[in-house]
Write a protein that holds these residues in place. Structure first.
Motif, PDB file in Angstrom:
ATOM      1  N   SER A  59      -2.810  -3.582   4.933  1.00 22.76           N
ATOM      2  CA  SER A  59      -3.848  -3.490   5.962  1.00 22.76           C
ATOM      3  C   SER A  59      -5.214  -3.525   5.277  1.00 22.76           C
ATOM      4  O   SER A  59      -5.332  -3.190   4.097  1.00 22.76           O
ATOM      5  CB  SER A  59      -3.746  -2.156   6.708  1.00 22.76           C
ATOM      6  OG  SER A  59      -2.485  -2.019   7.286  1.00 22.76           O
ATOM      7  N   TYR A  80      -2.628  -8.315   6.452  1.00 19.30           N
ATOM      8  CA  TYR A  80      -1.606  -8.905   7.333  1.00 19.30           C
ATOM      9  C   TYR A  80      -1.951  -8.785   8.812  1.00 19.30           C
ATOM     10  O   TYR A  80      -1.306  -9.383   9.668  1.00 19.30           O
ATOM     11  CB  TYR A  80      -0.224  -8.290   7.052  1.00 19.30           C
ATOM     12  CG  TYR A  80      -0.015  -6.863   7.527  1.00 19.30           C
ATOM     13  CD1 TYR A  80       0.536  -6.586   8.776  1.00 19.30           C
ATOM     14  CD2 TYR A  80      -0.349  -5.785   6.720  1.00 19.30           C
ATOM     15  CE1 TYR A  80       0.746  -5.278   9.205  1.00 19.30           C
ATOM     16  CE2 TYR A  80      -0.138  -4.486   7.125  1.00 19.30           C
ATOM     17  CZ  TYR A  80       0.405  -4.227   8.369  1.00 19.30           C
ATOM     18  OH  TYR A  80       0.611  -2.934   8.781  1.00 19.30           O
ATOM     19  N   ALA A  92       1.314   4.919   4.887  1.00 20.30           N
ATOM     20  CA  ALA A  92       1.184   5.601   3.597  1.00 20.30           C
ATOM     21  C   ALA A  92       0.232   4.827   2.689  1.00 20.30           C
ATOM     22  O   ALA A  92       0.222   3.604   2.678  1.00 20.30           O
ATOM     23  CB  ALA A  92       2.557   5.688   2.935  1.00 20.30           C
ATOM     24  N   SER A 129       0.807  -1.239   0.000  1.00 22.06           N
ATOM     25  CA  SER A 129       0.000   0.000   0.000  1.00 22.06           C
ATOM     26  C   SER A 129       0.831   1.276   0.000  1.00 22.06           C
ATOM     27  O   SER A 129       0.287   2.364  -0.163  1.00 22.06           O
ATOM     28  CB  SER A 129      -0.929  -0.006   1.215  1.00 22.06           C
ATOM     29  OG  SER A 129      -0.190  -0.283   2.391  1.00 22.06           O
TER      30      SER A 129
HETATM   31  N1  LIG Z   1      16.804  -0.071  -0.922  1.00 27.65           N
HETATM   32  C1  LIG Z   1      16.375   1.063  -1.491  1.00 27.65           C
HETATM   33  O1  LIG Z   1      17.071   1.689  -2.323  1.00 27.65           O
HETATM   34  C2  LIG Z   1      14.995   1.544  -1.142  1.00 27.65           C
HETATM   35  C3  LIG Z   1      14.345   2.439  -2.000  1.00 27.65           C
HETATM   36  C4  LIG Z   1      13.045   2.826  -1.669  1.00 27.65           C
HETATM   37  C5  LIG Z   1      12.437   2.341  -0.497  1.00 27.65           C
HETATM   38  N2  LIG Z   1      13.137   1.503   0.317  1.00 27.65           N
HETATM   39  C6  LIG Z   1      12.534   0.982   1.549  1.00 27.65           C
HETATM   40  O2  LIG Z   1      11.394   0.201   1.168  1.00 27.65           O
HETATM   41  C7  LIG Z   1      10.373   0.339   2.143  1.00 27.65           C
HETATM   42  C8  LIG Z   1       9.086   0.769   1.468  1.00 27.65           C
HETATM   43  O3  LIG Z   1       9.244   2.076   0.927  1.00 27.65           O
HETATM   44  P1  LIG Z   1       7.960   2.949   0.574  1.00 27.65           P
HETATM   45  O4  LIG Z   1       8.427   4.205  -0.031  1.00 27.65           O
HETATM   46  O5  LIG Z   1       6.973   2.130  -0.156  1.00 27.65           O
HETATM   47  O6  LIG Z   1       7.388   3.231   2.070  1.00 27.65           O
HETATM   48  P2  LIG Z   1       5.969   3.807   2.491  1.00 27.65           P
HETATM   49  O7  LIG Z   1       5.406   4.596   1.367  1.00 27.65           O
HETATM   50  O8  LIG Z   1       6.143   4.434   3.823  1.00 27.65           O
HETATM   51  O9  LIG Z   1       5.037   2.505   2.631  1.00 27.65           O
HETATM   52  C9  LIG Z   1       5.187   1.514   3.578  1.00 27.65           C
HETATM   53  C10 LIG Z   1       3.857   0.724   3.541  1.00 27.65           C
HETATM   54  O10 LIG Z   1       3.991  -0.507   4.219  1.00 27.65           O
HETATM   55  C11 LIG Z   1       2.793  -0.754   4.952  1.00 27.65           C
HETATM   56  N3  LIG Z   1       3.147  -1.709   6.008  1.00 27.65           N
HETATM   57  C12 LIG Z   1       3.784  -1.467   7.180  1.00 27.65           C
HETATM   58  N4  LIG Z   1       3.987  -2.623   7.844  1.00 27.65           N
HETATM   59  C13 LIG Z   1       3.517  -3.612   7.038  1.00 27.65           C
HETATM   60  C14 LIG Z   1       3.451  -5.026   7.146  1.00 27.65           C
HETATM   61  N5  LIG Z   1       3.947  -5.671   8.245  1.00 27.65           N
HETATM   62  N6  LIG Z   1       2.909  -5.742   6.148  1.00 27.65           N
HETATM   63  C15 LIG Z   1       2.424  -5.121   5.035  1.00 27.65           C
HETATM   64  N7  LIG Z   1       2.431  -3.773   4.863  1.00 27.65           N
HETATM   65  C16 LIG Z   1       2.988  -3.035   5.861  1.00 27.65           C
HETATM   66  C17 LIG Z   1       2.358   0.617   5.427  1.00 27.65           C
HETATM   67  O11 LIG Z   1       0.953   0.731   5.695  1.00 27.65           O
HETATM   68  P3  LIG Z   1       0.264   0.184   7.075  1.00 27.65           P
HETATM   69  O12 LIG Z   1       1.271   0.397   8.188  1.00 27.65           O
HETATM   70  O13 LIG Z   1      -0.965   1.018   7.256  1.00 27.65           O
HETATM   71  O14 LIG Z   1      -0.049  -1.256   6.807  1.00 27.65           O
HETATM   72  C18 LIG Z   1       2.693   1.470   4.197  1.00 27.65           C
HETATM   73  O15 LIG Z   1       1.612   1.496   3.287  1.00 27.65           O
HETATM   74  C19 LIG Z   1      10.891   1.344   3.183  1.00 27.65           C
HETATM   75  O16 LIG Z   1      11.467   0.626   4.255  1.00 27.65           O
HETATM   76  C20 LIG Z   1      11.983   2.091   2.431  1.00 27.65           C
HETATM   77  O17 LIG Z   1      12.955   2.611   3.294  1.00 27.65           O
HETATM   78  C21 LIG Z   1      14.392   1.098   0.016  1.00 27.65           C
END
Ligand SMILES: NC(=O)c1ccc[n+]([C@@H]2O[C@H](COP(=O)([O-])OP(=O)(O)OC[C@H]3O[C@@H](n4cnc5c(N)ncnc54)[C@H](OP(=O)(O)O)[C@@H]3O)[C@@H](O)[C@H]2O)c1
Length: 367
Positions: A205, A223, A355, A182
């Motif tokens: 969620s 989840y 988010a 999401s």
């Molecule tokens: N390695 C890299 O270069 C790189 C690049 C970009 C992003 N990332 C990492 O990748 C991750 C995702 O990035 P993003 O930009 O998509 O973050 P984001 O926009 O903050 O989204 C995170 C999402 O995960 C959901 N979530 C949290 N806990 C969860 C669980 N246990 N199961 C399923 N969903 C869950 C959250 O919603 P709810 O809490 O409401 O469920 C939210 O929608 C972050 O940790 C970021 O740091 C790494």
């Protein structure tokens, strides 16, 4: 607000670029100032400071462009960097010989994801000209919508295509599992999988399940309603897993993959920069190498692939993303839009988690 970026073909990415080359030109000496949100030290939200008159960026290398930023979006890494995450690697890149590291470190402008208009080009830039909307902005999108795509789009592309090996030709019918579907990366990844003909299972969620269905997900798993591992175990095995959540998930998620068939688990949550911050550059990289090497080997022996993926700047990939957007196969997913004066509020929103797509800042107010 202006930003200097390397001219990646089709891009407009905020990246200080490569080595100086022939054709280096300096920008005009008499330049005005620009408003900017900066930090003078690492910390929580109160370190954000509005600076009315920051120096305009100057072109330092011939492959750079200066962009007038119309809209910018936030990513979790901006929050982490506000608190000092990645400072060791960033300082090494900024000042490899550590000649002036403290002077160069602050004031630091956070953010990396923009849509805007090219103002000035370095001498070797031929793909862009002043007046172009970048990142060759899909024509059907506003700057606000376009700013929500580059970082998450290129990260998802890197994980699914560059690291996972999937593409438009070989993805049809493959079973993809997106954990953390999401958020910014997840909403893009679900759409990319569907655009390439895969069967997509999204984990999120319950309040995000309607959004997931709208984006095309075939199965949506909440989840929070019971044990996730048990819920997923009763489904057919997967060809590919993208993990945007990390932590304990990787202890069991690889058991959901088909064995000895090239199936791959890719996580975006890695200790790469944390290791450098904690142990320094050399020991941090060594620790990272040992960790990824041992995990890859362990899972290879069980018949599945374990990989890490990172954001990867690429003009050609941005062009492919723009085509998918123009053809209606991928749409921006925007959670909330803030004005430029509300940047601290936007950081707080991101910090609150949950988010549903992206948090975007309208730098030039056209709400
Ligand atoms: N390695 C890299 O270069 C790189 C690049 C970009 C992003 N990332 C990492 O990748 C991750 C995702 O990035 P993003 O930009 O998509 O973050 P984001 O926009 O903050 O989204 C995170 C999402 O995960 C959901 N979530 C949290 N806990 C969860 C669980 N246990 N199961 C399923 N969903 C869950 C959250 O919603 P709810 O809490 O409401 O469920 C939210 O929608 C972050 O940790 C970021 O740091 C790494």
């Amino acid at each position: 607000m202006l930003a200097r970026g390397a001219a990646v073909r089709g891009g407009g990415l905020l990246r200080r670029a490569g080595a100086p080359g022939r054709g280096l030109r300096t920008s005009p000496a008499a330049r005005g100032g620009m408003p900017s949100w900066v930090i003078d030290r690492y910390g929580r939200n109160e370190v954000l400071r509005f600076a009315r008159n920051m120096a305009l960026p100057a072109i330092r290398f011939p492959n750079e462009v200066v962009i007038k930023v119309h809209a910018a979006s936030l990513n979790p890494i901006d929050l982490s960097m506000r608190s000092g995450y990645g400072a060791t690697a960033l300082n090494m890149k900024r000042d490899p010989l550590k000649l002036n590291s403290e002077e160069n470190e602050f004031p630091l402008t956070l953010g990396r994801d923009v849509s805007g208009v090219v103002m000035e080009c370095g001498l070797s830039v031929s793909y862009f000209k002043p007046g172009d909307e970048v990142s060759f902005k899909p024509k059907c999108l506003s700057h606000t919508e376009a700013a929500s795509l580059p970082y998450v789009g290129l990260t998802a592309w890197s994980a699914i295509n560059k690291v996972g090996g999937l593409n438009q030709k070989n993805c049809g019918g493959k079973r993809l599992l997106i954990l953390g579907a999401s958020g910014g990366v997840g909403t893009f990844a679900v759409q990319l999988g569907k655009a390439w003909g895969a069967h997509v299972t999204a984990v999120c969620s319950s309040d995000a399940s309607t959004l997931m269905k709208e984006l095309g997900a075939d199965d949506v798993i909440d989840y929070k309603s019971g044990n996730l591992e048990e819920q997923l175990k009763i489904l057919p095995l997967f060809d590919f897993i993208l993990d945007n959540v990390g932590g304990a998930t990787e202890k069991w998620a690889l058991d959901l993959l088909k064995k000895w068939s090239g199936a791959t688990y890719v996580t975006l949550v890695t200790p790469f920069l944390i290791n450098m911050d904690r142990l320094g550059v050399a020991d941090g990289m060594l620790q990272t190498g040992v960790t990824i090497g041992s995990k890859t080997l362990k899972h290879l022996c069980k018949g599945v692939h374990y990989r890490w993926a990172f954001f990867m700047p690429s003009g050609p990939c941005l062009d492919e993303i723009a085509e998918l957007v123009n053809s209606g196969k991928i749409q921006p997913v925007i959670d909330q839009v803030f004005s430029f004066s509300e940047v601290p509020k936007a950081f707080l929103k991101l910090e609150g988690g949950h988010a549903r797509g992206k948090t975007v800042i309208n730098v030039i107010n056209k709400k």
